[in-house]
Design a protein around this motif. Structure first.
Motif, mmCIF file in Angstrom:
data_model
loop_
_atom_site.group_PDB
_atom_site.id
_atom_site.type_symbol
_atom_site.label_atom_id
_atom_site.label_comp_id
_atom_site.label_asym_id
_atom_site.label_seq_id
_atom_site.Cartn_x
_atom_site.Cartn_y
_atom_site.Cartn_z
ATOM 1 N N GLY A 70 30.714 31.640 32.214
ATOM 2 C CA GLY A 70 30.729 30.159 32.723
ATOM 3 C C GLY A 70 31.295 30.401 33.991
ATOM 4 O O GLY A 70 30.707 31.028 34.968
ATOM 5 N N LEU A 71 32.479 29.617 34.543
ATOM 6 C CA LEU A 71 33.189 29.668 35.783
ATOM 7 C C LEU A 71 34.468 30.290 35.854
ATOM 8 O O LEU A 71 35.195 29.745 35.113
ATOM 9 C CB LEU A 71 32.938 28.358 36.617
ATOM 10 C CG LEU A 71 33.941 28.117 37.756
ATOM 11 C CD1 LEU A 71 33.211 29.020 38.850
ATOM 12 C CD2 LEU A 71 34.142 26.590 38.055
ATOM 13 N N VAL A 72 34.677 31.438 36.278
ATOM 14 C CA VAL A 72 36.069 32.076 36.178
ATOM 15 C C VAL A 72 36.694 32.386 37.322
ATOM 16 O O VAL A 72 35.929 33.009 38.452
ATOM 17 C CB VAL A 72 36.019 33.297 35.464
ATOM 18 C CG1 VAL A 72 37.239 33.999 35.028
ATOM 19 C CG2 VAL A 72 35.159 32.844 33.964
ATOM 20 N N VAL A 73 37.825 32.073 37.594
ATOM 21 C CA VAL A 73 38.725 32.479 38.966
ATOM 22 C C VAL A 73 39.708 33.476 38.688
ATOM 23 O O VAL A 73 40.437 33.167 37.668
ATOM 24 C CB VAL A 73 39.166 30.957 39.590
ATOM 25 C CG1 VAL A 73 39.939 31.559 41.215
ATOM 26 C CG2 VAL A 73 38.216 30.007 39.889
ATOM 27 N N VAL A 74 39.580 34.627 39.083
ATOM 28 C CA VAL A 74 40.381 35.766 39.015
ATOM 29 C C VAL A 74 41.263 36.202 40.149
ATOM 30 O O VAL A 74 40.933 35.946 41.292
ATOM 31 C CB VAL A 74 39.569 36.962 38.666
ATOM 32 C CG1 VAL A 74 40.517 38.213 38.211
ATOM 33 C CG2 VAL A 74 38.802 36.517 37.306
ATOM 34 N N ASP A 75 42.791 36.208 40.053
ATOM 35 C CA ASP A 75 43.517 36.570 41.067
ATOM 36 C C ASP A 75 43.396 38.121 41.500
ATOM 37 O O ASP A 75 42.803 38.794 40.733
ATOM 38 C CB ASP A 75 44.736 36.052 40.901
ATOM 39 C CG ASP A 75 45.429 36.887 39.784
ATOM 40 O OD1 ASP A 75 45.044 37.994 39.100
ATOM 41 O OD2 ASP A 75 46.646 36.554 39.165
ATOM 42 N N ALA A 76 44.230 38.523 42.305
ATOM 43 C CA ALA A 76 44.329 39.962 42.807
ATOM 44 C C ALA A 76 44.494 40.897 41.588
ATOM 45 O O ALA A 76 44.362 42.095 41.821
ATOM 46 C CB ALA A 76 45.084 40.018 44.265
ATOM 47 N N GLU A 77 45.407 40.216 40.771
ATOM 48 C CA GLU A 77 46.074 41.382 39.650
ATOM 49 C C GLU A 77 44.887 41.332 38.658
ATOM 50 O O GLU A 77 45.018 42.133 37.544
ATOM 51 C CB GLU A 77 47.245 40.594 39.188
ATOM 52 C CG GLU A 77 48.433 40.358 40.072
ATOM 53 C CD GLU A 77 48.828 41.779 40.584
ATOM 54 O OE1 GLU A 77 48.936 42.713 39.906
ATOM 55 O OE2 GLU A 77 49.070 41.858 41.772
ATOM 56 N N GLY A 78 43.610 40.627 38.848
ATOM 57 C CA GLY A 78 42.786 40.881 37.766
ATOM 58 C C GLY A 78 42.934 39.762 36.624
ATOM 59 O O GLY A 78 42.286 39.843 35.438
ATOM 60 N N THR A 79 43.715 38.906 36.772
ATOM 61 C CA THR A 79 44.039 37.766 35.736
ATOM 62 C C THR A 79 43.220 36.576 36.159
ATOM 63 O O THR A 79 43.535 35.774 36.973
ATOM 64 C CB THR A 79 45.678 37.552 35.742
ATOM 65 O OG1 THR A 79 46.410 38.729 35.573
ATOM 66 C CG2 THR A 79 45.893 36.462 34.528
ATOM 67 N N ALA A 80 42.600 36.070 35.073
ATOM 68 C CA ALA A 80 41.693 34.887 35.008
ATOM 69 C C ALA A 80 43.054 33.709 35.093
ATOM 70 O O ALA A 80 43.523 33.195 33.979
ATOM 71 C CB ALA A 80 40.902 34.628 34.004
ATOM 72 N N VAL A 81 43.081 32.906 36.236
ATOM 73 C CA VAL A 81 44.018 31.952 36.522
ATOM 74 C C VAL A 81 43.412 30.570 36.407
ATOM 75 O O VAL A 81 44.213 29.417 36.069
ATOM 76 C CB VAL A 81 44.721 31.981 37.823
ATOM 77 C CG1 VAL A 81 45.380 33.341 37.835
ATOM 78 C CG2 VAL A 81 43.717 31.888 39.037
#
Length: 745
Positions: A70-81
């Protein structure tokens, strides 16, 4: 303070029917109809992505991926936020409307959904250096609507989310929850700290009388529509922590709902065709609160005098105030709060006030002398005001209602006249805070009338009463209803400045989007004068802890509660035990401020007799002994957003906590307090964070260095369960002051 009441005559009739079960059936039906949540939205639909919209890009501080997931936004820690889970849509939209019903400040909503779009087709993705724009269609109910999603990625801890769905009436953010993460916040909510499984509407309104305590709530609801429910609150805020490392905030004053009934999802519905939100990320809840505080504004620190001694609520006129205060000669009193300075009236609900905002010269003929005499004893005077005006024809002095009506400064109804709102025995109209001229006029009224010479501040009551069908000078009531508390707070802050009051103290019960900065000092509303978890002392504690997790760090409650009732079967009177235990709770908190309640003669009071006065003085001395510690905690709260009263989950989010942890709190970083919240109880079970803790009163050590531990200790009157960590720099100092009397400030 004043809360719309429950009429005696109808209650008597209904009580007579109660034995037959008629009222139980009718009352339960009314409650279920008015406050029942809507059906959950359908399950999220699938996400499909056009070939030209397949991306895997680093932009700003985030990675944005579209594809099978789908559509996923991941932060610098690799966590999907933010974004999809298992290819399901993170957005939805609704066509429909909300119907509002209001009575004496109690607002309830009925949602009507004509169409729901739950599937998402991504047609285009444009990535810039600090922003990603995603466009496409939402599908459902046999229809499609276009959407545009903008993601601001320039801040490593704030993902800006903006959604536009032309043709929709509501936009839904379907926020993922991993592993059934707990959800905290959404303002001063009076139920459990974890809101999982609940449906929470964010609308400021009267909290109700009973709020689920039966049969009181059914009777109040059936007679006056005043019973309230689990999530009725003066101070909701569209900010929630999802787990300990992520929070979601809507940048809106419009109506929103937060549906947490699914364990893997939070459905946030904003009733408009667009919504702006921020997803905060951090390592701990304290990081999230600090980020939120930076965005909403830091509250001003409180004046030092308010942290040094008790604020005693008194009324009845000059002679009565002097007599009652004389009974408290052994207590450190910083101020008296005289809510009836403007005069009193008797209604079915109890003692109410004249909302004329001028000194009642019959009740207080020597007002200036009284204020000066108290000032010579270093005792300040606080008064009371709210945003309503009543037509005081026949009373001496200015008729502010007529002045405002003639100038066009009142909120209007659909016919063009002043919108007169039932206050339970009389009617009143709101000053129109959307009108700059009206605001300036009312600031001047408060600065010259309420802030009369020598006073130190006031209670700024109400703020939640704007009807959704009102006619305003400038603005839409759908937008202004939840905005009203913030604007009311700004009026009072401006009045403090215009009156040039040094160390002005103003406290509010209603809250909005920016209240932490505009109205830094809140109180928890109007509770029953009992221990109850639905609407008593326990609920006040729960509300303060939830507010603290919502970016409102400075809260307190009416010591002793407010609402007493004299009716058969549902009567509630404050006992000396409730008053004493509530005083203990307040002594280990931000502010010790008493209230006589709506029925002073029927409630236990701190000045009733020598025993009551001595018990209060003892706890007031404890409060005063904590003054320098409290000042340090308040300064920290103002700077960081970390609340003065903290649920243990804010400090130790990684630990499993038993249900009883909702009934205790951390007072700053140094003290854990487990107050007595049940009648007759003389022991308390406290749940201690990992480490070794000292029991304040005995000096005994408890706790486990590696895990949460529970300990039951004696808690006789005057000795609530208080602990501090071994070696804490404040712990032994405070113990010396309040237990052995050997410490100095």
């Amino acid at each position: 303070m004043s809360r719309p009441g429950v009429r005696v005559t109808l209650l008597v009739v209904i009580v007579a029917l109660l034995a037959s079960g008629v009222v139980a059936v009718v009352g339960l039906s009314v409650l279920n109809g008015r406050y029942a949540p809507p059906a959950p939205l359908p399950e999220p639909g699938r996400v499909s992505v056009a070939d030209g919209a397949l991306v895997d890009t680093e932009t700003g501080h985030y990675r944005v991926v579209t594809g099978e997931r789908g559509l996923v936004v991941v932060d610098a820690e690799g966590t999907a936020v933010f974004g999809s889970r298992d290819g399901r849509s993170a957005l939805a939209a609704v066509r429909g409307h909300v119907d509002w019903r209001e009575h004496t400040g109690h607002f309830t909503a009925t949602e009507h959904r004509a169409a729901v779009w739950t599937s998402m087709r991504v047609g285009r993705v444009d990535a810039g250096s600090d922003q990603v724009t995603v466009a496409g269609e939402l599908a459902g109910s046999g229809q499609t609507v276009p959407f545009e999603l903008r993601l601001g990625t320039g801040d490593p801890h704030r993902l800006a989310v903006s959604v536009r769905v032309p043709g929709a009436d509501g936009v839904v953010l379907r926020v993922r929850r991993d592993g059934g993460e707990a959800v905290h916040g959404l303002g001063a909510q009076f139920s459990g700290f974890d809101l999982s499984g609940k449906f929470v509407p964010v609308v400021t309104r009267e909290q109700g009388v009973g709020r689920g305590r039966q049969p009181l709530t059914m009777l109040a609801e059936a007679t006056e529509g005043a019973g309230g429910a689990e999530f009725s609150t003066y101070a909701p805020v569209p900010f929630a922590m999802v787990g300990g490392r992520r929070a979601v905030a809507l940048d809106t004053t419009r109506y929103s709902t937060w549906d947490l009934r699914r364990p893997d999802l939070v459905d946030v519905t904003h009733w408009h065709d667009e919504v702006d939100a921020t997803v905060y990320t951090g390592d701990r809840p304290a990081d999230l609160l600090a980020l939120r505080t930076e965005d909403t504004g830091r509250p001003d620190a409180l004046p030092g005098w308010a942290l040094d001694g008790a604020i005693v609520g008194l009324q009845g006129g000059s002679d009565q105030v002097r007599r009652k205060l004389a009974a408290l000669r052994d207590a450190p009193v910083a101020a008296v709060w005289l809510q009836d300075w403007t005069g009193g009236r008797r209604t079915d609900f109890g003692d109410r006030l004249w909302w004329t905002w001028q000194v009642d010269r019959e009740r207080y003929p020597d007002w200036e002398r009284l204020v000066a005499d108290l000032g010579e004893r270093d005792i300040r005077v606080l008064t009371y005001v709210n945003p309503f005006l009543v037509d005081a024809a026949g009373r001496s002095g200015r008729n502010l209602f007529r002045e405002a009506e003639a100038a066009g400064y009142l909120v209007r109804d659909q016919r063009g006249g002043p919108y007169l709102l039932d206050q339970g025995g009389f009617s009143a109209a709101l000053v129109d805070l959307s009108n700059p001229a009206a605001v300036d006029w009312y600031v001047e009224v408060i600065a010259t009338e309420v802030a009369s010479a020598g006073i130190a501040g006031w209670m700024a009551d109400f703020g939640e009463g704007l009807p959704f069908d009102a006619v305003l000078h400038g603005g839409d009531p759908e937008e202004w209803h939840n905005r009203w508390p913030d604007e009311w707070a700004r009026v009072n802050a401006a009045a403090c400045r215009r009156a040039a009051l040094p160390d002005c103290l103003v406290f509010h019960r209603s809250a909005g989007q920016d209240t932490a900065a505009t109205a830094p000092l809140l109180w928890a509303g109007d509770q029953l004068v009992d221990f109850g978890a639905a609407d008593g002392m326990t609920s006040a504690l729960h509300g303060m802890l939830a507010a603290g997790a919502s970016g409102m760090p400075l809260t307190h409650s009416d010591t002793g509660g407010y609402t007493g009732l004299a009716q058969p079967l549902v009567g509630v009177r404050r006992t000396p035990e409730v008053l004493r235990r509530w005083t203990e709770l307040s002594a280990w908190g931000l502010l010790l401020r008493t209230h006589e309640g709506n029925r002073p003669a029927e409630n236990a009071q701190v000045y009733d007799d020598a025993g009551a006065a001595a018990a209060f003085a003892e706890q007031a001395r404890v409060f005063a002994a904590l003054a320098d510690y409290r000042a340090e905690v308040v300064a920290e709260a103002a700077a960081t957003g970390m609340p003065v009263l903290r649920h243990v989950r804010l400090v130790h989010p990684e630990r499993p906590w038993p249900a009883g942890s909702d009934d205790q709190f951390l007072f700053g970083p140094s003290f854990l307090v487990a107050p007595v919240l049940e009648p007759g109880a003389t022991t308390v079970t406290a749940h201690l964070p990992p480490g070794r803790w000292v029991h304040l009163w005995t000096g005994t050590e408890h706790g486990d260095t590696g895990s949460v531990s529970s300990v039951t200790v004696a808690a006789p009157p005057g000795r609530p369960a208080v602990f501090f960590p071994v070696g804490d720099r404040w712990g032994q100092r405070i113990r010396d002051r309040v237990v052995t009397g050997s410490g100095t400030r």
